[in-house]
Design an enzyme around this catalytic site. Structure first.
Site, PDB file in Angstrom:
ATOM      1  N   ARG A  67      71.204  25.223  55.734  1.00 32.43           N
ATOM      2  CA  ARG A  67      71.622  24.062  54.971  1.00 32.43           C
ATOM      3  C   ARG A  67      72.705  23.229  55.633  1.00 32.43           C
ATOM      4  O   ARG A  67      73.306  23.655  56.602  1.00 32.43           O
ATOM      5  CB  ARG A  67      72.188  24.784  53.585  1.00 32.43           C
ATOM      6  CG  ARG A  67      73.452  25.488  53.494  1.00 32.43           C
ATOM      7  CD  ARG A  67      73.949  25.666  52.329  1.00 32.43           C
ATOM      8  NE  ARG A  67      75.076  26.625  52.869  1.00 32.43           N
ATOM      9  CZ  ARG A  67      76.214  25.980  52.888  1.00 32.43           C
ATOM     10  NH1 ARG A  67      76.495  24.596  53.008  1.00 32.43           N
ATOM     11  NH2 ARG A  67      77.304  26.711  53.106  1.00 32.43           N
ATOM     12  N   TYR A 195      64.111  24.739  54.658  1.00 30.22           N
ATOM     13  CA  TYR A 195      64.898  25.675  54.503  1.00 30.22           C
ATOM     14  C   TYR A 195      65.993  26.077  53.339  1.00 30.22           C
ATOM     15  O   TYR A 195      66.741  24.983  52.955  1.00 30.22           O
ATOM     16  CB  TYR A 195      65.845  25.919  55.734  1.00 30.22           C
ATOM     17  CG  TYR A 195      66.311  27.136  56.212  1.00 30.22           C
ATOM     18  CD1 TYR A 195      65.526  28.177  56.904  1.00 30.22           C
ATOM     19  CD2 TYR A 195      67.373  27.776  55.852  1.00 30.22           C
ATOM     20  CE1 TYR A 195      65.715  29.234  57.147  1.00 30.22           C
ATOM     21  CE2 TYR A 195      67.994  28.861  56.073  1.00 30.22           C
ATOM     22  CZ  TYR A 195      66.932  29.813  56.780  1.00 30.22           C
ATOM     23  OH  TYR A 195      67.547  31.181  57.027  1.00 30.22           O
ATOM     24  N   LYS A 204      71.925  26.275  45.445  1.00 31.72           N
ATOM     25  CA  LYS A 204      73.184  25.406  45.836  1.00 31.72           C
ATOM     26  C   LYS A 204      73.035  24.068  45.023  1.00 31.72           C
ATOM     27  O   LYS A 204      74.165  23.744  44.511  1.00 31.72           O
ATOM     28  CB  LYS A 204      73.410  25.190  47.066  1.00 31.72           C
ATOM     29  CG  LYS A 204      73.432  26.565  47.981  1.00 31.72           C
ATOM     30  CD  LYS A 204      74.504  27.432  47.433  1.00 31.72           C
ATOM     31  CE  LYS A 204      74.632  28.808  48.450  1.00 31.72           C
ATOM     32  NZ  LYS A 204      75.950  29.570  47.994  1.00 31.72           N
ATOM     33  N   HIS A 224      81.014  29.744  43.036  1.00 35.64           N
ATOM     34  CA  HIS A 224      80.351  30.487  44.054  1.00 35.64           C
ATOM     35  C   HIS A 224      80.990  31.841  44.059  1.00 35.64           C
ATOM     36  O   HIS A 224      81.587  32.300  44.935  1.00 35.64           O
ATOM     37  CB  HIS A 224      80.792  29.406  45.325  1.00 35.64           C
ATOM     38  CG  HIS A 224      80.022  29.852  46.453  1.00 35.64           C
ATOM     39  ND1 HIS A 224      80.550  29.510  47.787  1.00 35.64           N
ATOM     40  CD2 HIS A 224      78.852  30.509  46.483  1.00 35.64           C
ATOM     41  CE1 HIS A 224      79.681  30.104  48.594  1.00 35.64           C
ATOM     42  NE2 HIS A 224      78.522  30.537  48.143  1.00 35.64           N
ATOM     43  N   SER A 246      81.580  31.762  53.392  1.00 35.76           N
ATOM     44  CA  SER A 246      80.608  32.447  54.148  1.00 35.76           C
ATOM     45  C   SER A 246      80.914  33.453  55.063  1.00 35.76           C
ATOM     46  O   SER A 246      82.372  33.194  55.586  1.00 35.76           O
ATOM     47  CB  SER A 246      79.785  31.426  55.037  1.00 35.76           C
ATOM     48  OG  SER A 246      79.211  30.552  54.052  1.00 35.76           O
ATOM     49  N   CYS A 248      82.113  36.466  55.021  1.00 39.47           N
ATOM     50  CA  CYS A 248      83.392  37.354  54.624  1.00 39.47           C
ATOM     51  C   CYS A 248      82.602  38.439  53.642  1.00 39.47           C
ATOM     52  O   CYS A 248      83.581  39.067  53.113  1.00 39.47           O
ATOM     53  CB  CYS A 248      84.418  36.613  53.627  1.00 39.47           C
ATOM     54  SG  CYS A 248      85.216  35.276  54.583  1.00 39.47           S
ATOM     55  N   ASP A 273      76.121  35.807  44.539  1.00 36.12           N
ATOM     56  CA  ASP A 273      76.480  34.512  45.009  1.00 36.12           C
ATOM     57  C   ASP A 273      76.945  33.501  43.971  1.00 36.12           C
ATOM     58  O   ASP A 273      77.813  32.455  44.352  1.00 36.12           O
ATOM     59  CB  ASP A 273      75.319  33.986  45.651  1.00 36.12           C
ATOM     60  CG  ASP A 273      75.320  32.608  46.517  1.00 36.12           C
ATOM     61  OD1 ASP A 273      76.577  32.718  47.216  1.00 36.12           O
ATOM     62  OD2 ASP A 273      74.656  31.619  46.621  1.00 36.12           O
ATOM     63  N   ARG A 364      67.056  35.314  57.194  1.00 38.28           N
ATOM     64  CA  ARG A 364      67.350  35.768  55.510  1.00 38.28           C
ATOM     65  C   ARG A 364      66.309  36.706  55.223  1.00 38.28           C
ATOM     66  O   ARG A 364      65.260  36.760  55.561  1.00 38.28           O
ATOM     67  CB  ARG A 364      67.413  34.415  54.913  1.00 38.28           C
ATOM     68  CG  ARG A 364      68.527  33.562  55.224  1.00 38.28           C
ATOM     69  CD  ARG A 364      69.454  33.767  54.607  1.00 38.28           C
ATOM     70  NE  ARG A 364      70.799  33.020  54.872  1.00 38.28           N
ATOM     71  CZ  ARG A 364      71.945  33.064  54.603  1.00 38.28           C
ATOM     72  NH1 ARG A 364      72.126  33.759  53.336  1.00 38.28           N
ATOM     73  NH2 ARG A 364      72.963  32.312  54.989  1.00 38.28           N
TER      74      ARG A 364
HETATM   75  O1  O2Y Z   1      71.704  28.301  55.342  1.00 38.17           O
HETATM   76  C1  O2Y Z   1      71.268  28.291  54.166  1.00 38.17           C
HETATM   77  O2  O2Y Z   1      70.506  27.422  53.497  1.00 38.17           O
HETATM   78  C2  O2Y Z   1      71.610  29.398  53.016  1.00 38.17           C
HETATM   79  S1  O2Y Z   1      73.408  29.241  52.994  1.00 38.17           S
HETATM   80  C3  O2Y Z   1      73.826  30.526  51.571  1.00 38.17           C
HETATM   81  C4  O2Y Z   1      72.543  31.406  51.233  1.00 38.17           C
HETATM   82  C5  O2Y Z   1      72.879  32.382  50.304  1.00 38.17           C
HETATM   83  C6  O2Y Z   1      74.045  32.403  49.786  1.00 38.17           C
HETATM   84  N1  O2Y Z   1      75.055  31.676  50.056  1.00 38.17           N
HETATM   85  C7  O2Y Z   1      74.905  30.676  50.878  1.00 38.17           C
HETATM   86  C8  O2Y Z   1      76.123  29.762  51.342  1.00 38.17           C
HETATM   87  O3  O2Y Z   1      75.909  29.159  52.383  1.00 38.17           O
HETATM   88  O4  O2Y Z   1      76.767  29.993  50.668  1.00 38.17           O
HETATM   89 MN    MN Z   2      76.879  31.310  48.870  1.00 35.87          MN
END
Ligand code: O2Y
Ligand code: MN
Length: 586
Positions: A67, A195, A204, A224, A246, A248, A273, A364
């Site tokens: 993301r 993605y 999100k 979160h 993230s 952790c 999450d 993932r």
């Molecule tokens: O990079 C992404 O698109 C995924 S980021 C993500 C995925 C699952 C749970 N948490 C996260 C995050 O960035 O907090």
């Molecule tokens: Mn997350």
């Protein structure tokens, strides 16, 4: 007469001009058709049907692997309502800029209409979203991550009460990639990425950014946070929610195999999450997991770090950007064992040596939550679970003790608002840079974070018996640079201390930052750790905290008059307590 949903679908089709429109019903037959199509056009590669039945590998475009916070915008009418921590565009400018990118974007493509429920099907706390997308992979992922299809349409009826999300892959050029949120209209637009968080709009975009805005106006919380239940030897389960930035170990904690299982302490997973939390009629805070699956990071996941997920991902799982073994099994760095020969990397190339990663660091798995052996029998309870503890945490090599408890709700909100973590190479390339990430919501708060802190304070005032608030740090290092705490399943010892505190059974020492366990109050039997290491884990260094307090002051300045007075008071309290604890050298 058309329904609000039909009108929006028609309007979106007029703009994007697909060759056909498919309304998704969420059935197995529909999923099978999508799988066949995706195998046909190589969106999917079938994994070994003996060892990974019903599982597939998807490779995203190499420029589209995570993301993208820099391309994510909160589009409120007033810039100040998005606040100093979000990228902002006015709704009008955003629409003018991005409408041309949607114009004709679905030409010669199918437009899928994906209705979904976030939260348990019959829960009063659940909400409906509808994603329009031209990606079959997104449809298949949304089927795992939400309650998708007919259930949502039945619940919606003719109501306009849904969150519309328009998504197109566009041309996947990062120059033409935008993830836009219009909180005042409860609307999402995403173009140019296929993605994860950019494209699975229930996660999100809806369940955090739009939902946090809704929660602020409607009097609930969208956080979160993982949700877990800790069962004690009497069979009583205490529920906790925890927010970590993230990298952790949030997913690993949510699915932990307890090191104290023989003594009767067991961890049950509700979510890994996101938590939606409401004040129930009895004044307790009740949490639901709005999601139905886990979209977890693969590298580093193995039998030691997360045996439950290793079991879960052996069937009905979509893997994205992992490597592929010659026997068509998924592989990633840290899965255990040496790199197999004949590996194909995440880009589809033959892996040469081990200098470059074979699986992308952000690769993932997408897996139904119910497949985890740790899943709680109450994970989809429509009324949610009562939360007794909230946990914040970060990765601090030197500063924060293993655990401390805040003095009260207001102090706990200060602890959450000032939370920070040191970056790892995997996250940013820069190691050890401290990033402040309040409540782990920095990239996900859909409005001004100053107002978000005020909302937390107001929620506490409304709760009859507010959850205790704790802070943990699994990552403290000793003078030799090594981690002092073993982590993983041993973290249950810290969770046990929390329930002992809640029940008034565990001792603590008051410090300027909060209440830290006495060494005797921690259950350390069976753990190979020296008394010196325990003392170091629990040590609070006032001089280091004075520096931290100064950094907090700088961070708070960002929020100007939107920072609640209570947090200024808590900051002053910290400074005063530190001052008093520093014995002047004569
Ligand atoms: O990079 C992404 O698109 C995924 S980021 C993500 C995925 C699952 C749970 N948490 C996260 C995050 O960035 O907090
Ligand atoms: Mn997350």
């Amino acid at each position: 007469m058309s329904t609000p949903l039909e009108n929006w679908v028609e309007e979106s089709a007029k703009l994007t001009k697909p060759s056909k429109v498919v309304w998704c019903d969420g059935s197995e037959a529909e999923n099978n058709r999508l799988v066949d199509e995706m195998l046909g056009d190589q969106t999917y590669i079938e994994l070994n049907p003996k060892t990974y039945p019903g599982s597939y590998l998807h490779r995203s475009n190499p420029n589209d692997v995570a993301r993208t916070e820099n391309l994510t915008f909160i589009c409120t009418s007033q810039r100040a309502d998005a606040g100093p921590t979000n990228n902002w565009m006015s709704p009008q400018d955003a629409k003018e800029k991005v409408t041309p990118l949607f114009d004709g974007a679905m030409r010669n493509r199918t437009m899928y209409v994906v209705p979904y429920v976030m939260g348990p099907e019959k829960s009063p706390y659940s909400k409906i979203g509808v994603e329009i997308t031209d990606s079959a992979y997104v449809v298949a992922s949304m089927k795992i991550m939400s309650r998708m299809g007919g259930v949502a349409l039945e619940r919606l009826g003719n109501s306009p009460d849904f969150v519309p999300g328009l998504h197109s892959l566009g041309d996947l050029d990062p120059e033409r990639r935008f993830i836009l949120h219009f909180p005042e209209e409860h609307l999402i637009w995403s173009v140019g990425s296929g993605y994860g968080g950019n494209a699975l709009l229930g996660k999100k975009c809806f369940a955090l950014r739009i939902a946090s805005y809704m929660a602020h106006t409607q009097g609930w919380m969208a956080e979160h946070m993982l949700i877990l239940g800790l069962e004690d030897p009497s069979g009583k389960v205490t529920y906790m929610a925890a927010a970590f930035p993230s990298a952790c170990g949030k997913t690993n904690l949510a699915m932990m195999v307890s090191a104290l299982e023989e003594q009767g302490y067991r961890v049950w997973t509700i979510g890994d999450d996101i938590a939606w939390m409401h004040i129930a009629s009895d004044g307790t805070l009740r949490a639901i997991n709005p999601e139905a699956g886990f979209f977890g990071v693969a590298p580093g996941t193995n039998e030691k770090t997360n045996p439950n997920i290793m079991d879960a991902v052996h069937h009905n799982t979509i893997f994205t950007n992992v490597a592929l073994t010659p026997s068509h099994e998924p592989w990633w760095e840290g899965i255990d064992g040496p790199m197999p020969s004949g590996l194909v990397n995440w880009k589809g190339e033959v892996q040469k040596g081990s200098s470059a990663a074979a699986a992308h660091p952000n690769s993932r798995y997408t897996v139904p939550a119910a497949q985890s052996p740790s899943i709680s029998p109450r994970w989809d309870d429509p009324e949610g679970v009562p939360i007794s503890a909230l946990i914040f945490g970060g990765r601090r090599a030197r500063l924060a003790p293993l655990v401390f408890e805040s003095r009260n709700w207001q102090h706990g909100v200060f602890v959450g608002a000032t939370m920070a973590s040191e970056t790892t190479a995997a996250a940013t390339g820069a190691v050890g840079v401290t990033r402040r990430d309040p409540m782990a919501m920095l990239p996900f708060c859909g409005y001004n974070m100053g107002d978000y802190f005020a909302h937390w304070l107001e929620m506490g005032a409304k709760l009859k018996n507010p959850p205790r608030i704790f802070h943990v740090n699994w990552f403290r290092r000793g003078a030799d640079g090594k981690f002092l705490w073993p982590g993983y399943g041993e973290n249950v010892r810290v969770l046990k201390w929390m329930i002992d505190r809640i029940e008034g059974k565990a001792g603590a020492t008051e410090t300027p930052i909060g209440n830290v366990p006495t060494p005797e109050s921690l259950t350390l039997e069976g753990l190979d750790i020296s008394p010196e290491a325990v003392n170091e884990l629990l040590r609070v260094d006032p001089l280091a905290w004075v520096e931290e307090s100064q950094a907090i002051g700088k961070f708070f300045e960002k929020f100007g008059s939107r920072l609640p007075e209570e947090l200024r008071t808590e900051h002053q309290n910290l400074a005063d307590r530190l001052q008093r604890s520093i014995v002047p050298v004569k």
